[in-house]
Design a protein around this motif. Structure first.
Motif, PDB file in Angstrom:
ATOM      1  N   ALA A  41      82.507 144.245 -77.340  1.00  0.00           N
ATOM      2  CA  ALA A  41      82.158 144.536 -78.742  1.00  0.00           C
ATOM      3  C   ALA A  41      81.861 146.017 -78.971  1.00  0.00           C
ATOM      4  CB  ALA A  41      80.942 143.709 -79.159  1.00  0.00           C
ATOM      5  N   LYS A  42      81.824 146.798 -77.903  1.00  0.00           N
ATOM      6  CA  LYS A  42      81.477 148.207 -78.036  1.00  0.00           C
ATOM      7  C   LYS A  42      82.446 148.921 -78.981  1.00  0.00           C
ATOM      8  CE  LYS A  42      80.398 152.319 -75.331  1.00  0.00           C
ATOM      9  NZ  LYS A  42      80.278 152.914 -73.985  1.00  0.00           N
ATOM     10  N   GLY A  43      81.871 149.619 -79.965  1.00  0.00           N
ATOM     11  CA  GLY A  43      82.687 150.334 -80.946  1.00  0.00           C
ATOM     12  C   GLY A  43      83.184 149.452 -82.069  1.00  0.00           C
ATOM     13  N   ARG A  44      82.814 148.171 -82.045  1.00  0.00           N
ATOM     14  CA  ARG A  44      83.225 147.248 -83.105  1.00  0.00           C
ATOM     15  C   ARG A  44      82.012 146.854 -83.946  1.00  0.00           C
ATOM     16  NH1 ARG A  44      86.650 146.230 -78.716  1.00  0.00           N
ATOM     17  NH2 ARG A  44      88.864 146.122 -79.336  1.00  0.00           N
ATOM     18  N   ARG A  45      82.249 146.280 -85.117  1.00  0.00           N
ATOM     19  CA  ARG A  45      81.157 145.952 -86.039  1.00  0.00           C
ATOM     20  C   ARG A  45      80.174 144.961 -85.441  1.00  0.00           C
ATOM     21  NH1 ARG A  45      84.253 144.258 -91.440  1.00  0.00           N
ATOM     22  NH2 ARG A  45      85.543 143.242 -89.849  1.00  0.00           N
ATOM     23  N   GLU A  46      80.638 144.155 -84.508  1.00  0.00           N
ATOM     24  CA  GLU A  46      79.786 143.117 -83.923  1.00  0.00           C
ATOM     25  C   GLU A  46      78.908 143.631 -82.784  1.00  0.00           C
ATOM     26  OE1 GLU A  46      83.304 141.456 -85.894  1.00  0.00           O
ATOM     27  OE2 GLU A  46      83.075 142.917 -84.263  1.00  0.00           O
TER      28      GLU A  46
END
Length: 402
Positions: free
Chosen positions: A345-350
């Protein structure tokens, strides 16, 4: 004090084997005897003190930690009221033994030493005594490979005390799994090649019954984790050079693991998982398993847009049952699910969502170090050593979230 207790176990070689094998655990200081099983002998066995056994057990860091883990486990069984007092020490020695063993696996001369083999045997004994004989079987299979690299366990050049410890581990494990001991009184087949077929490592997947009973997962999810665990074991040891697999065999194993996950995911059954006979209406473990296959087995780069969809799907699935998921799913399983989600999820909205959930799971389990975290993750499926720095950074960053 713990070292003294450890010495009382190792003083008598027969007691070491008999006590550990049959659950006859004695505390010499208080003359307490806890009897879980009864053994009838044809003749009286004299108690002989062999201080060389104690010297052997304290001759190496990994072996000492392994011996102290057994002593601590014994102590917790004898003194139930003091379990909270000794448990942190127990886990400290266990994780240290695992850490040192893992560090040595890259060097064949050290990996096959008496001390390393003995330390692994201690951990096998521990798992077998604590009701996880099928996990012990996994480690015993790896132990046999290390010993085969040296020669025959029953060779006259083998350390006598090491032989006893390994044989005890073998007998305990075979008794717990109702299988035949794997160390027999005959030499292993001659082989100079380090390449071995996947079929010889089938035991690495653990046991379906153990996973179902211990975690309460339904049979389909349990079989899925068995396959993931097996292939992760192969990947890890192929990566670190403990043994080398034919590429076709490895790819075939990854394909079978992916197929077992895909069958549940695409068949629609991932949305209705049963945990401890309770219908959870959540397939988070199957979705996380799918992410794990792509991330750790097929090793698709984290920049792939594939993860955009999978991470969003995992978050939605968990939110749909947010009120009950922590009551229904085993805490260690949720830690694995959130860690897999957080790792991609790193760098993603989650990203913040998974970090927060993972931080809660870490607190629930009182996991203080990355070594302990890896121990929990490997109960399900984890390839230790691959992407290690990034994963360790994710775990250590949880302290800031809290």
């Amino acid at each position: 004090m713990l070292l003294d207790h450890c010495k009382s176990i190792f003083d008598n070689p027969f007691a070491f084997g008999c006590n550990l094998s049959l659950g006859l655990l004695a505390n010499s200081a208080s003359d307490i005897l806890v009897t879980n099983n009864r053994i009838l002998l044809q003749k009286t066995v004299e108690s002989r003190r062999e201080y060389e056994l104690f010297r052997f057990a304290t001759s190496d860091a990994a072996l000492l930690h392994g011996a102290l883990v057994l002593a601590a486990s014994n102590w917790m069984k004898l003194c139930g009221g003091q379990r909270a007092f000794i448990e942190p020490t127990f886990y400290q020695h266990k994780t240290e033994a695992i850490r040192i063993i893992n560090e040595r696996m890259g060097d064949r001369s050290v990996a096959t030493s008496d001390a390393t083999v003995g330390a692994i045997a201690c951990l096998v004994i521990l798992e077998a005594l604590n009701g996880a004989a099928h996990i012990a079987k996994v480690h015993l299979n790896g132990l046999k490979h290390l010993i085969d690299l040296r020669g025959d366990l029953h060779s006259h050049t083998m350390n006598n005390y090491l032989q006893r410890i390994v044989m005890i581990a073998d007998l305990l494990t075979s008794s717990g799994t109702q299988s035949k001991p794997i160390f027999q009184e005959n030499p292993p087949p001659l082989a100079k090649e380090t390449k071995i077929p996947v079929s010889t490592l089938a035991g690495a997947g653990g046991n379906l019954i153990y996973i179902e009973q211990e975690l309460g997962l339904d049979p389909e999810a349990a079989r899925m984790f068995v396959e993931l665990h097996r292939v992760s074991y192969l990947m890890e040891h192929n990566d670190n050079g403990t043994f080398t697999l034919e590429k076709d065999d490895l790819y075939r194993s990854i394909y079978e693991a992916e197929k077992s996950v895909d069958t549940l995911l695409r068949g629609g059954s991932c949305t209705a998982r049963t945990v401890n006979s309770v219908l959870s209406n959540s397939g988070c473990c199957v979705i996380a398993a799918n992410i794990y296959v792509y991330r750790s087995l097929r090793r698709i780069p984290l920049t792939s847009t594939l993860y955009d969809y999978m991470v969003r799907l995992l978050k939605q699935d968990i939110e749909n049952v947010a009120d009950t998921v922590r009551q229904v799913f085993p805490r260690e399983l949720l830690f694995w699910v959130f860690f897999v989600g957080g790792s991609v999820a790193k760098g993603r909205r989650e990203e913040s969502y998974f970090k927060q959930q993972l931080a809660v799971s870490r607190q629930d389990l009182l996991i203080a170090t990355w070594e302990v975290a890896k121990f929990v993750l490997k109960k399900f499926a984890w390839v230790e050593g691959w992407n290690e720095e990034v994963d360790a950074e994710l775990f250590n960053g949880l302290m800031q979230v809290e």
